[in-house]
Design a protein around this motif. Sequence first.
Motif, mmCIF file in Angstrom:
data_model
loop_
_atom_site.group_PDB
_atom_site.id
_atom_site.type_symbol
_atom_site.label_atom_id
_atom_site.label_comp_id
_atom_site.label_asym_id
_atom_site.label_seq_id
_atom_site.Cartn_x
_atom_site.Cartn_y
_atom_site.Cartn_z
ATOM 1 N N SER A 14 -0.066 1.430 2.379
ATOM 2 C CA SER A 14 -0.749 2.724 2.390
ATOM 3 C C SER A 14 -1.436 2.905 1.041
ATOM 4 O O SER A 14 -1.537 1.956 0.262
ATOM 5 C CB SER A 14 0.243 3.861 2.667
ATOM 6 O OG SER A 14 1.226 3.917 1.662
ATOM 7 N N ALA A 15 -1.893 4.099 0.746
ATOM 8 C CA ALA A 15 -2.690 4.334 -0.465
ATOM 9 C C ALA A 15 -1.804 4.430 -1.704
ATOM 10 O O ALA A 15 -1.700 5.467 -2.354
ATOM 11 C CB ALA A 15 -3.513 5.610 -0.305
ATOM 12 N N ARG A 16 -1.133 3.303 -2.020
ATOM 13 C CA ARG A 16 -0.232 3.274 -3.162
ATOM 14 C C ARG A 16 0.148 1.833 -3.455
ATOM 15 O O ARG A 16 -0.050 0.936 -2.641
ATOM 16 C CB ARG A 16 1.054 4.057 -2.849
ATOM 17 C CG ARG A 16 1.866 3.386 -1.764
ATOM 18 C CD ARG A 16 3.114 4.117 -1.362
ATOM 19 N NE ARG A 16 3.698 3.463 -0.193
ATOM 20 C CZ ARG A 16 4.192 4.079 0.855
ATOM 21 N NH1 ARG A 16 4.189 5.399 0.904
ATOM 22 N NH2 ARG A 16 4.704 3.410 1.868
ATOM 23 N N CYS A 17 0.703 1.624 -4.640
ATOM 24 C CA CYS A 17 1.438 0.408 -4.972
ATOM 25 C C CYS A 17 2.871 0.827 -5.241
ATOM 26 O O CYS A 17 3.124 1.644 -6.138
ATOM 27 C CB CYS A 17 0.866 -0.265 -6.219
ATOM 28 S SG CYS A 17 -0.522 -1.377 -5.918
ATOM 29 N N GLU A 33 2.740 4.038 -7.619
ATOM 30 C CA GLU A 33 1.464 4.541 -8.119
ATOM 31 C C GLU A 33 0.565 4.833 -6.927
ATOM 32 O O GLU A 33 0.281 3.934 -6.126
ATOM 33 C CB GLU A 33 0.783 3.532 -9.044
ATOM 34 C CG GLU A 33 1.432 3.415 -10.402
ATOM 35 C CD GLU A 33 0.597 2.601 -11.382
ATOM 36 O OE1 GLU A 33 -0.595 2.320 -11.084
ATOM 37 O OE2 GLU A 33 1.132 2.249 -12.454
ATOM 38 N N GLU A 34 0.165 6.084 -6.792
ATOM 39 C CA GLU A 34 -0.737 6.458 -5.715
ATOM 40 C C GLU A 34 -2.148 5.974 -6.055
ATOM 41 O O GLU A 34 -2.610 6.153 -7.183
ATOM 42 C CB GLU A 34 -0.741 7.977 -5.526
ATOM 43 C CG GLU A 34 0.635 8.583 -5.252
ATOM 44 C CD GLU A 34 1.233 8.130 -3.935
ATOM 45 O OE1 GLU A 34 0.451 7.818 -3.007
ATOM 46 O OE2 GLU A 34 2.464 8.089 -3.832
ATOM 47 N N LEU A 44 0.190 -6.983 -9.135
ATOM 48 C CA LEU A 44 0.966 -7.896 -9.962
ATOM 49 C C LEU A 44 1.180 -7.357 -11.370
ATOM 50 O O LEU A 44 2.175 -7.694 -12.026
ATOM 51 C CB LEU A 44 0.307 -9.269 -9.991
ATOM 52 C CG LEU A 44 0.299 -10.004 -8.644
ATOM 53 C CD1 LEU A 44 -0.308 -11.387 -8.791
ATOM 54 C CD2 LEU A 44 1.703 -10.111 -8.062
ATOM 55 N N VAL A 45 0.264 -6.515 -11.839
ATOM 56 C CA VAL A 45 0.463 -5.870 -13.141
ATOM 57 C C VAL A 45 1.681 -4.949 -13.083
ATOM 58 O O VAL A 45 2.540 -4.957 -13.971
ATOM 59 C CB VAL A 45 -0.792 -5.074 -13.551
ATOM 60 C CG1 VAL A 45 -0.538 -4.289 -14.840
ATOM 61 C CG2 VAL A 45 -1.983 -6.002 -13.722
ATOM 62 N N ILE A 46 1.752 -4.145 -12.027
ATOM 63 C CA ILE A 46 2.894 -3.238 -11.871
ATOM 64 C C ILE A 46 4.185 -4.034 -11.693
ATOM 65 O O ILE A 46 5.236 -3.679 -12.250
ATOM 66 C CB ILE A 46 2.676 -2.280 -10.688
ATOM 67 C CG1 ILE A 46 1.450 -1.403 -10.942
ATOM 68 C CG2 ILE A 46 3.915 -1.406 -10.461
ATOM 69 C CD1 ILE A 46 1.047 -0.549 -9.754
ATOM 70 N N CYS A 47 4.119 -5.127 -10.917
ATOM 71 C CA CYS A 47 5.306 -5.970 -10.755
ATOM 72 C C CYS A 47 5.798 -6.457 -12.113
ATOM 73 O O CYS A 47 7.006 -6.413 -12.407
ATOM 74 C CB CYS A 47 4.983 -7.170 -9.868
ATOM 75 S SG CYS A 47 4.846 -6.799 -8.108
#
Length: 204
Positions: A14-17, A33-34, A44-47
Motif C-alpha cells: 500500500s502507500a507506505r514502506c 513511512e507513509e 532498502l534504505v529503511i531496511c
Amino acid sequence: MTSAPIVLAFDTASARCAVAVTRGDDVLAWRVEEMAKGQAERLLVICSEVLDEAGITLADIDVIGVGIGPGNFTGIRISVSAARGLALGLNIPAVGVTAFDALGYGQTAPFACAVDARRDHIYFQITAEDGSTSDAAIIRLEDCPPHEGPLIGAGGRQATLPIAVAIAHLAGARRNDTPQRPAPFYLRPADAAPAKDAPPKILT
C-alpha cells in the motif's frame, strides 16, 4: 537448543514502506513511512536504518518475510523482488505473507479482514471459527457480506500488530515449511503498465 530466528520483514503493498526486525517473539525495531510513491528508492534504505537500530547486520538475518498483497501492483512487485534478491544473496529462505494473514495475526476466529482496494472497493476474506478461510475477493465496500466476528482492516478495527511485525512473526513460524519463492498475490489486473523504474538493486 536452537536460537530464535532473526527475521527482516517488509511490506510495500500500500502507500507506505513498513519494515520490522524480530528475534523470535521479540520486536527489535520497526518503522512505517507513509508514501504514495518512491518505495523502490526508500525500501532498502529503511531496511538498513532499521537493522542499524536493532543492532543487526544482514549477515545475522535468518529469514526474509515479505507482504505479497493484495494491494498496489507496483508496490507488491517492488517488495517481492527485493525479498527474492536478498534471500538469494544471503542464501536464506524468503516467506511470503498475505495481507489477510498479517491482519488476522493474533485475532480470535471468527473474523473478517478487509484491505483498501481504492475506488470504494475492498479486498475481503472471512476466517471461520474453525480457522478455515473463504476465497479472497474484491468487492464494493457497501456490499460487504454478513460475517461472524469483527472486521479487521479497512472500514473495521485496527490489526493487533503493525503489518511488518505480523509478517515477521508469521515468516519466522513458517520458515521451515520449505516455502517456494514468494510470489505476488493479486486479485485483479494492474490498473496500468508496470512502472518504468526497476526494482531496487540488491547489494551484497
